[in-house]
Design a protein around this motif. Structure first.
Motif, PDB file in Angstrom:
ATOM      1  N   ASP A   6      -7.656  -0.708 -27.506  1.00 44.39           N
ATOM      2  CA  ASP A   6      -8.400   0.152 -28.413  1.00 44.39           C
ATOM      3  C   ASP A   6      -7.466   0.517 -29.560  1.00 44.39           C
ATOM      4  OD1 ASP A   6      -6.759   2.130 -27.370  1.00 44.39           O
ATOM      5  OD2 ASP A   6      -8.358   3.282 -26.475  1.00 44.39           O
ATOM      6  N   SER A  32     -12.049  -5.209 -30.359  1.00 49.24           N
ATOM      7  CA  SER A  32     -13.441  -5.306 -30.793  1.00 49.24           C
ATOM      8  C   SER A  32     -13.514  -5.165 -32.313  1.00 49.24           C
ATOM      9  CB  SER A  32     -14.284  -4.196 -30.149  1.00 49.24           C
ATOM     10  OG  SER A  32     -13.891  -2.936 -30.656  1.00 49.24           O
ATOM     11  N   VAL A  63     -18.171  -7.008 -29.055  1.00 50.31           N
ATOM     12  CA  VAL A  63     -18.463  -6.594 -27.675  1.00 50.31           C
ATOM     13  C   VAL A  63     -19.805  -7.196 -27.282  1.00 50.31           C
ATOM     14  CG1 VAL A  63     -18.929  -4.643 -26.151  1.00 50.31           C
ATOM     15  CG2 VAL A  63     -17.156  -4.463 -27.895  1.00 50.31           C
ATOM     16  N   ASP A  65     -21.024  -7.077 -23.830  1.00 51.95           N
ATOM     17  CA  ASP A  65     -21.615  -6.370 -22.689  1.00 51.95           C
ATOM     18  C   ASP A  65     -21.454  -4.868 -22.894  1.00 51.95           C
ATOM     19  OD1 ASP A  65     -22.519  -5.431 -20.272  1.00 51.95           O
ATOM     20  OD2 ASP A  65     -21.008  -6.461 -19.056  1.00 51.95           O
ATOM     21  N   ILE A  66     -22.338  -4.286 -23.684  1.00 50.28           N
ATOM     22  CA  ILE A  66     -22.264  -2.869 -24.013  1.00 50.28           C
ATOM     23  C   ILE A  66     -22.383  -2.006 -22.751  1.00 50.28           C
ATOM     24  CG2 ILE A  66     -23.347  -0.985 -25.316  1.00 50.28           C
ATOM     25  CD1 ILE A  66     -21.975  -3.024 -27.103  1.00 50.28           C
ATOM     26  N   LEU A  69     -19.149  -2.121 -20.837  1.00 49.90           N
ATOM     27  CA  LEU A  69     -18.137  -1.324 -21.525  1.00 49.90           C
ATOM     28  C   LEU A  69     -18.356   0.161 -21.246  1.00 49.90           C
ATOM     29  CD1 LEU A  69     -15.775  -0.980 -23.474  1.00 49.90           C
ATOM     30  CD2 LEU A  69     -17.439  -1.066 -25.349  1.00 49.90           C
ATOM     31  N   ALA A  72     -17.232   0.942 -17.736  1.00 45.05           N
ATOM     32  CA  ALA A  72     -15.770   0.942 -17.624  1.00 45.05           C
ATOM     33  C   ALA A  72     -15.189   2.229 -18.195  1.00 45.05           C
ATOM     34  CB  ALA A  72     -15.182  -0.274 -18.329  1.00 45.05           C
ATOM     35  N   ILE A  73     -15.718   2.674 -19.322  1.00 48.61           N
ATOM     36  CA  ILE A  73     -15.249   3.917 -19.931  1.00 48.61           C
ATOM     37  C   ILE A  73     -15.567   5.096 -19.028  1.00 48.61           C
ATOM     38  CG2 ILE A  73     -15.616   5.509 -21.853  1.00 48.61           C
ATOM     39  CD1 ILE A  73     -15.982   2.976 -23.629  1.00 48.61           C
TER      40      ILE A  73
END
Length: 80
Positions: A6, A32, A63, A65-66, A69, A72-73
């Protein structure tokens, strides 16, 4: 190993002159489009903003696979 970054590590390492550590440790780094825009476009004129744009070992990808993601977040931060 796939490494995705990030904006915070890129900004911090660029400002401290240590961005070159990433390719030494990991080879290629993926970011990204949103991270690229935050660091390079919105950060234009700030210390280290141009370095990620010039690094041939940083690959910008959209990205795909929103939902993945977001999950994961949520798992990382404990937010549900």
């Amino acid at each position: 190993m796939t490494v995705v970054s990030d904006s915070s590590p890129l900004i911090t390492l660029a400002r401290t002159g240590c961005l070159d550590l990433l390719p030494k440790l990991y080879g290629r780094i993926y970011i990204s489009t949103e991270v690229y825009n935050e660091v390079v476009i919105k950060g234009a004129g700030l210390p280290g903003a141009t370095l990620p744009a010039q690094a041939d070992w940083i690959e910008v990808r959209r990205v795909q696979d929103i939902a993945g993601l977001a999950a994961a977040i949520a798992n990382r931060t404990g937010i549900r």
